[in-house]
Design an enzyme around this catalytic site. Sequence first.
Site, PDB file in Angstrom:
ATOM      1  N   SER A   9       0.843  -1.195   0.000  1.00  0.00           N
ATOM      2  CA  SER A   9       0.000   0.000   0.000  1.00  0.00           C
ATOM      3  C   SER A   9       0.876   1.243   0.000  1.00  0.00           C
ATOM      4  CB  SER A   9      -0.913   0.014   1.224  1.00  0.00           C
ATOM      5  OG  SER A   9      -1.570   1.268   1.275  1.00  0.00           O
ATOM      6  N   HIS A  34      -1.110  -1.256  -4.384  1.00  0.00           N
ATOM      7  CA  HIS A  34      -2.394  -0.914  -3.759  1.00  0.00           C
ATOM      8  C   HIS A  34      -2.418   0.595  -3.509  1.00  0.00           C
ATOM      9  CE1 HIS A  34      -6.030  -1.833  -1.412  1.00  0.00           C
ATOM     10  NE2 HIS A  34      -5.620  -0.909  -0.558  1.00  0.00           N
ATOM     11  N   ASP A  36      -4.735   3.745  -2.136  1.00  0.00           N
ATOM     12  CA  ASP A  36      -5.899   4.100  -1.327  1.00  0.00           C
ATOM     13  C   ASP A  36      -6.356   5.509  -1.630  1.00  0.00           C
ATOM     14  OD1 ASP A  36      -6.219   1.779   0.466  1.00  0.00           O
ATOM     15  OD2 ASP A  36      -4.180   2.302   1.085  1.00  0.00           O
ATOM     16  N   MET A  38      -8.950   8.348  -0.650  1.00  0.00           N
ATOM     17  CA  MET A  38      -9.866   8.731   0.441  1.00  0.00           C
ATOM     18  C   MET A  38     -10.331  10.163   0.241  1.00  0.00           C
ATOM     19  SD  MET A  38      -7.632   7.364   3.650  1.00  0.00           S
ATOM     20  CE  MET A  38      -6.871   5.726   3.649  1.00  0.00           C
ATOM     21  N   HIS A  67      -8.228   1.248  -4.378  1.00  0.00           N
ATOM     22  CA  HIS A  67      -9.239   1.025  -3.340  1.00  0.00           C
ATOM     23  C   HIS A  67      -9.916   2.360  -3.070  1.00  0.00           C
ATOM     24  CE1 HIS A  67      -9.773   0.058   1.276  1.00  0.00           C
ATOM     25  NE2 HIS A  67     -10.927   0.244   0.660  1.00  0.00           N
ATOM     26  N   MET A  69     -12.220   4.816  -1.268  1.00  0.00           N
ATOM     27  CA  MET A  69     -12.938   5.110  -0.014  1.00  0.00           C
ATOM     28  C   MET A  69     -13.555   6.485  -0.170  1.00  0.00           C
ATOM     29  SD  MET A  69     -10.067   3.523   2.503  1.00  0.00           S
ATOM     30  CE  MET A  69      -8.863   3.476   1.171  1.00  0.00           C
ATOM     31  N   MET A 138     -11.927  -5.533   4.873  1.00  0.00           N
ATOM     32  CA  MET A 138     -11.136  -4.616   5.694  1.00  0.00           C
ATOM     33  C   MET A 138     -10.863  -5.294   7.032  1.00  0.00           C
ATOM     34  SD  MET A 138     -10.467  -1.948   3.908  1.00  0.00           S
ATOM     35  CE  MET A 138      -9.501  -1.257   5.251  1.00  0.00           C
ATOM     36  N   ASP A 176      -6.986  -6.259   3.893  1.00  0.00           N
ATOM     37  CA  ASP A 176      -6.364  -4.934   3.948  1.00  0.00           C
ATOM     38  C   ASP A 176      -6.450  -4.353   5.357  1.00  0.00           C
ATOM     39  OD1 ASP A 176      -5.357  -2.441   3.348  1.00  0.00           O
ATOM     40  OD2 ASP A 176      -7.081  -1.806   2.137  1.00  0.00           O
TER      41      ASP A 176
END
Length: 218
Positions: A9, A34, A36, A38, A67, A69, A138, A176
């Site tokens: 990540s 990966h 993220d 957000m 991913h 979010m 998660m 994750d």
Amino acid sequence: MSQHLIAPSMLAADFTRLGEEVGLVNQSVADWFHLDVMDGVFVPNISFGMPVIKSIARVAKKPLDVHLMIVQPERYFETFRDLGVSYLSIHYEAVTHLHRAVHQIKELGMKAGVVLNPHTPVSVLEEIITEADFVLLMSVNPGFGGQQFIRATYDKIRRLKKLIQEKGSPALIEIDGGVDLNNAGKLFQAGADILVAGNTVFSAADPVATIASLKNAG
Ligand code: DX5
Ligand code: ZN
């Protein structure tokens, strides 16, 4: 038989040396990047967006696993496809029309993942599991790296594996949050196919060796 894929990540990378950190992952046995994303609304934190992903995509030699979010993730599916993203995952908790969203991702040529927060039961996947390419469980509450692994995840993986087998779904299982050298083996044994690891990789003295240890765990 699980596949033992590792997805470092990049949230835990040193952004002042992002190119070098991407290079480490390129030369390691890691399988995916990966990433993220957000928005400060779906989760209480803001990470990075398109300009950073575009830069990573330019030098990454492995597939990008994004991913999301964020609320209303559908607004950006096409943009992520255009950035070269291969795996795109969306939260069950963030989408009203999940079936449509999963199909939109697949129609754009990406693999579609459905993410469950720690409190969301596996049973909500019953009607979508045959459509999803992967499910991300998660193992911390989303929003931050470096949190403590939630142990109930082991049983949740077993329940998800059972559902996947019962329904004849091809979906892979990704985990994750809080993944480290102590729990990686147990997660693979429980049925995980892909492990995301942020701080375990990027805080290590030797990230490349740590990625290899994670991959060979269990
Ligand atoms: C948390 C993110 C994770 C995070 C994992 O919301 O989805 O991908 O970067 O970081 P670690 O491995 O440090 O828990
Ligand atoms: Zn993540």
